[in-house]
Design a protein around this motif. Sequence first.
Motif, PDB file in Angstrom:
ATOM      1  N   THR A 124       0.876  -1.253   0.040  1.00 44.85           N
ATOM      2  CA  THR A 124      -0.195   0.054  -0.078  1.00 44.85           C
ATOM      3  C   THR A 124       0.825   1.345  -0.129  1.00 44.85           C
ATOM      4  N   GLU A 127      -0.757   7.383  -1.123  1.00 43.89           N
ATOM      5  CA  GLU A 127      -1.697   7.829  -2.029  1.00 43.89           C
ATOM      6  C   GLU A 127      -2.835   6.927  -2.121  1.00 43.89           C
ATOM      7  N   GLN A 128      -2.621   5.404  -2.153  1.00 41.19           N
ATOM      8  CA  GLN A 128      -3.566   4.647  -2.124  1.00 41.19           C
ATOM      9  C   GLN A 128      -4.360   4.772  -0.695  1.00 41.19           C
ATOM     10  N   ASN A 130      -4.873   7.119   1.124  1.00 38.79           N
ATOM     11  CA  ASN A 130      -5.490   8.369   1.089  1.00 38.79           C
ATOM     12  C   ASN A 130      -6.723   8.240   0.198  1.00 38.79           C
ATOM     13  N   LYS A 131      -6.570   7.868  -0.848  1.00 35.80           N
ATOM     14  CA  LYS A 131      -7.766   7.737  -1.654  1.00 35.80           C
ATOM     15  C   LYS A 131      -8.775   6.440  -1.575  1.00 35.80           C
ATOM     16  N   GLU A 132      -8.237   5.532  -1.240  1.00 36.75           N
ATOM     17  CA  GLU A 132      -9.040   4.199  -1.135  1.00 36.75           C
ATOM     18  C   GLU A 132      -9.448   4.090   0.292  1.00 36.75           C
ATOM     19  N   GLN A 133      -8.788   4.221   1.193  1.00 36.91           N
ATOM     20  CA  GLN A 133      -9.268   4.123   2.615  1.00 36.91           C
ATOM     21  C   GLN A 133      -9.784   5.138   3.298  1.00 36.91           C
ATOM     22  N   LEU A 134      -9.606   6.704   2.595  1.00 36.08           N
ATOM     23  CA  LEU A 134     -10.230   7.754   2.957  1.00 36.08           C
ATOM     24  C   LEU A 134      -9.518   7.930   4.341  1.00 36.08           C
ATOM     25  N   PRO A 136      -6.881  10.549   5.881  1.00 35.65           N
ATOM     26  CA  PRO A 136      -6.255  11.726   5.344  1.00 35.65           C
ATOM     27  C   PRO A 136      -4.795  11.869   5.803  1.00 35.65           C
TER      28      PRO A 136
END
Length: 238
Positions: A124, A127-128, A130-134, A136
């Motif tokens: 992981t 970026e993944q 942040n975007k996929e697991q939300l 921040p």
Amino acid sequence: MDNSLIIALDFANKKEVEQFLQPFGDRQLFVKVGMELYYQEGPSIIHLLKEKGHRIFLDLKLHDIPNTVKNAMKGLARLDCDLVNVHAAGGKEMMQAALEGLEAGTSMGRKRPYCIAVTQLTSTSEEQMNKEQLIPVGLLDSVVHYSVLTKEAGLDGVVCSAWEAERIREKVGQPFLTVTPGIRMKEDQAGDQKRIATPNFARNAGVSAIVVGRSITRSADPVQTYQKWIEIWKGVHS
């Protein structure tokens, strides 16, 4: 447990495992059995490896409601593995339940298996996450947060990348295991791992144990390659 090199037995079946282990003879290893192998062979593969004297990391990454994890760990404890794991994302209550299950399932007079928690998979990226697991925050912050939660739950350590180990040790203290996959020689391909590191880097970062798979298991001479890894990991040569 500290300063261990764990070989990931990422094979499809028992036959492939036996073919890999045969050249090692009576040498006792520390091996990892993951989902791919365990789900094909079940407990019989654990019994086979224990009969040969190998130490075992059963890498099933349990993540479910606390009662389910507790009962699953109670059963897994009877296999007499040395190390098991859960996902820290399951929360403190779930991790505490995992320990309760392990202690309940461990035979009297035996030490329960070490139990560690996966923080963020080494495949992981930030970026993944942040975007996929939300999530921040930065990836390091997430890993350290999960490590603190794991310590509070009473577990023995975490699975992390070598890049986070030093910060975890500073934040959580000792004794606390840091088990790191994604370890590669400089000449090795990264494969599906993102946060990779060399064994020298891992050793200097104070990592407790490294997990090495294809670099050894796909080698033309696994025994010689394993010995080379051991010497580098132990600091005999770079």
